[in-house]
Design a protein around this motif. Structure first.
Motif, mmCIF file in Angstrom:
data_model
loop_
_atom_site.group_PDB
_atom_site.id
_atom_site.type_symbol
_atom_site.label_atom_id
_atom_site.label_comp_id
_atom_site.label_asym_id
_atom_site.label_seq_id
_atom_site.Cartn_x
_atom_site.Cartn_y
_atom_site.Cartn_z
ATOM 1 N N VAL A 9 0.569 -1.503 0.511
ATOM 2 C CA VAL A 9 -0.340 -0.153 0.089
ATOM 3 C C VAL A 9 0.415 1.489 0.338
ATOM 4 N N ILE A 10 1.042 2.186 -1.016
ATOM 5 C CA ILE A 10 1.298 3.211 -0.614
ATOM 6 C C ILE A 10 0.676 4.579 -0.826
ATOM 7 N N PHE A 11 0.527 5.113 -0.012
ATOM 8 C CA PHE A 11 -0.409 6.552 0.612
ATOM 9 C C PHE A 11 0.456 8.041 0.067
ATOM 10 N N ASP A 12 -0.542 8.504 -0.153
ATOM 11 C CA ASP A 12 -0.021 9.710 -0.972
ATOM 12 C C ASP A 12 0.087 10.375 0.691
ATOM 13 N N LEU A 13 0.261 11.403 1.073
ATOM 14 C CA LEU A 13 0.902 12.442 2.300
ATOM 15 C C LEU A 13 -0.273 13.660 2.655
ATOM 16 N N ASP A 14 -0.390 14.446 2.241
ATOM 17 C CA ASP A 14 -1.225 16.178 2.448
ATOM 18 C C ASP A 14 -2.617 15.177 2.239
ATOM 19 N N GLY A 15 -2.782 15.523 2.887
ATOM 20 C CA GLY A 15 -4.652 15.689 2.821
ATOM 21 C C GLY A 15 -5.233 14.450 2.874
ATOM 22 N N THR A 16 -4.107 12.707 2.021
ATOM 23 C CA THR A 16 -4.915 11.600 2.535
ATOM 24 C C THR A 16 -4.499 11.073 4.224
ATOM 25 N N LEU A 17 -2.792 10.873 4.669
ATOM 26 C CA LEU A 17 -2.590 10.747 6.033
ATOM 27 C C LEU A 17 -3.190 11.634 7.135
ATOM 28 N N PRO A 93 -7.262 10.608 12.805
ATOM 29 C CA PRO A 93 -7.020 9.224 13.211
ATOM 30 C C PRO A 93 -7.417 8.165 12.248
ATOM 31 N N GLN A 94 -8.954 8.122 11.477
ATOM 32 C CA GLN A 94 -9.104 6.398 10.878
ATOM 33 C C GLN A 94 -8.051 6.234 10.039
ATOM 34 N N MET A 95 -7.157 7.546 9.704
ATOM 35 C CA MET A 95 -6.041 7.118 8.741
ATOM 36 C C MET A 95 -4.802 6.041 9.552
ATOM 37 N N ARG A 96 -4.539 6.671 10.554
ATOM 38 C CA ARG A 96 -3.955 6.365 11.944
ATOM 39 C C ARG A 96 -3.711 5.089 11.713
ATOM 40 N N ALA A 97 -5.523 4.512 12.539
ATOM 41 C CA ALA A 97 -5.894 3.193 12.175
ATOM 42 C C ALA A 97 -5.511 2.205 11.639
ATOM 43 N N ASP A 171 -6.565 11.622 -2.229
ATOM 44 C CA ASP A 171 -7.229 12.618 -2.161
ATOM 45 C C ASP A 171 -7.567 13.575 -3.356
ATOM 46 N N ALA A 172 -6.528 13.510 -4.000
ATOM 47 C CA ALA A 172 -6.939 14.435 -5.080
ATOM 48 C C ALA A 172 -6.766 13.512 -6.082
ATOM 49 N N VAL A 173 -7.964 14.281 -6.894
ATOM 50 C CA VAL A 173 -7.873 13.942 -8.825
ATOM 51 C C VAL A 173 -6.454 13.150 -9.638
ATOM 52 N N PRO A 174 -5.086 14.092 -9.528
ATOM 53 C CA PRO A 174 -3.909 14.085 -9.998
ATOM 54 C C PRO A 174 -3.299 12.877 -9.435
ATOM 55 N N GLY A 175 -3.446 12.211 -7.934
ATOM 56 C CA GLY A 175 -3.066 11.157 -8.047
ATOM 57 C C GLY A 175 -3.898 9.952 -8.053
ATOM 58 N N VAL A 176 -5.479 10.026 -8.040
ATOM 59 C CA VAL A 176 -5.790 8.949 -8.450
ATOM 60 C C VAL A 176 -5.649 8.694 -10.077
ATOM 61 N N LEU A 177 -5.660 9.418 -11.008
ATOM 62 C CA LEU A 177 -5.204 9.524 -12.105
ATOM 63 C C LEU A 177 -3.867 9.028 -12.716
ATOM 64 N N ALA A 178 -2.342 9.526 -11.473
ATOM 65 C CA ALA A 178 -0.919 8.655 -11.423
ATOM 66 C C ALA A 178 -1.334 7.071 -11.305
ATOM 67 N N ALA A 179 -2.422 6.962 -10.378
ATOM 68 C CA ALA A 179 -2.829 5.279 -10.231
ATOM 69 C C ALA A 179 -2.754 4.352 -10.844
ATOM 70 N N GLY A 180 -3.339 5.337 -10.959
ATOM 71 C CA GLY A 180 -4.187 4.430 -12.915
ATOM 72 C C GLY A 180 -3.063 4.081 -13.975
ATOM 73 N N ARG A 209 -16.718 8.679 -0.833
ATOM 74 C CA ARG A 209 -17.302 10.623 -1.201
ATOM 75 C C ARG A 209 -17.635 11.964 -0.335
ATOM 76 N N GLY A 210 -17.990 11.237 0.828
ATOM 77 C CA GLY A 210 -18.177 11.744 1.761
ATOM 78 C C GLY A 210 -16.289 12.595 2.918
ATOM 79 N N GLY A 211 -15.373 11.892 2.317
ATOM 80 C CA GLY A 211 -14.458 12.348 2.964
ATOM 81 C C GLY A 211 -14.156 12.224 3.718
ATOM 82 N N GLN A 212 -12.653 12.299 4.686
ATOM 83 C CA GLN A 212 -12.837 11.756 5.702
ATOM 84 C C GLN A 212 -12.967 11.380 6.707
ATOM 85 N N GLY A 213 -14.126 13.004 6.671
ATOM 86 C CA GLY A 213 -15.448 12.277 7.504
ATOM 87 C C GLY A 213 -16.414 10.505 6.790
#
Length: 229
Positions: A9-17, A93-97, A171-180, A209-213
């Motif tokens: 698993v590869i995590f983006d950092l900002d806005g994700t973790l 918190p849920q990302m840390r979990a 967390d963002a479109v550029p990252g989703v496109l990069a993953a694909g 779709r509700g984000g981190q919430g």
């Protein structure tokens, strides 16, 4: 029962973790104010969520007609950001979990981010995530930032696994496109929830779709274990 054998698993950092975007906004606002741009808003900042700091600077120079060099602007923004990041960068918190669940199963983990390596390392050390996330790739270390696949492909190389065995958390479109583009599956947790309807997010295998919430470690973990590679 989940089967995570062979998955990395590869995590983006900002806005994700971590919720670092407020610090990036403030660093950017101060940097631009120094250059005479005094009306930079949070809505303006949201345009640049998900792309590297270097690319953001290039876009700023074009949009605002800045005279300072890209290198000078980058150094100024990074300096301001590091000061803010070291003072406070909260982990979701849920990302840390989620990280803990995966680490407990021995899943190889990495971070691939558009931030500078010093910024990534400062945040990981300050939050304690460096104990679990030891493989780190900055966009400054590859030829192209997201949406190009370079950072994710380099992370896979450093993990010693095939790209097709990796799952990206973004967390963002550029990252989703990069993953694909890297041939990797993706879990998307949109930072800007008003953009969750962007068709690009549909390419992710799992979208909160509700984000981190809305994100929960358990749901992501169960999907990861039950989803075919």
């Amino acid at each position: 029962m989940n089967d995570l054998d062979g998955i990395s698993v590869i995590f983006d950092l900002d806005g994700t973790l971590v919720d670092s975007e407020p610090n990036y906004y403030e660093a950017g606002r101060r940097t631009l104010a120094e250059q005479g741009v005094t009306d930079f808003t949070w809505a303006d900042h949201e345009r640049y969520v998900g792309i590297s700091t270097q690319e953001t600077i290039a876009l700023w120079k074009e949009r605002y007609g800045l005279d300072a060099s890209a290198d000078a602007l980058l150094a100024d923004k990074n300096r301001r950001y590091l000061e803010l990041a070291r003072a406070s960068t909260p982990v979701y918190p849920q990302m840390r979990a989620f990280v803990e669940l995966l680490a407990g199963d021995g899943v190889p983990l990495a971070v691939a981010s558009g931030s500078s390596r010093p910024a990534i390392e400062a945040i990981l050390a300050g939050t304690g995530l460096d104990e679990r996330l030891r493989v780190v790739v900055s966009a400054e270390e590859v030829a192209h930032g997201k949406p190009a696949p370079d950072v994710f492909l380099e992370a896979a190389r450093r993990l010693g696994v095939a790209p097709g065995r990796c799952v990206v958390v973004e967390d963002a479109v550029p990252g989703v496109l990069a993953a694909g583009a890297a041939g990797m599956r993706c879990i998307a947790v949109p930072y800007v929830v008003t953009r969750a309807g962007d068709p690009a997010f549909a390419a992710a295998g799992l979208v909160f779709r509700g984000g981190q919430g809305e994100f929960t470690a358990r749901v992501a973990y169960e999907w990861l274990g039950g989803s075919p590679v």
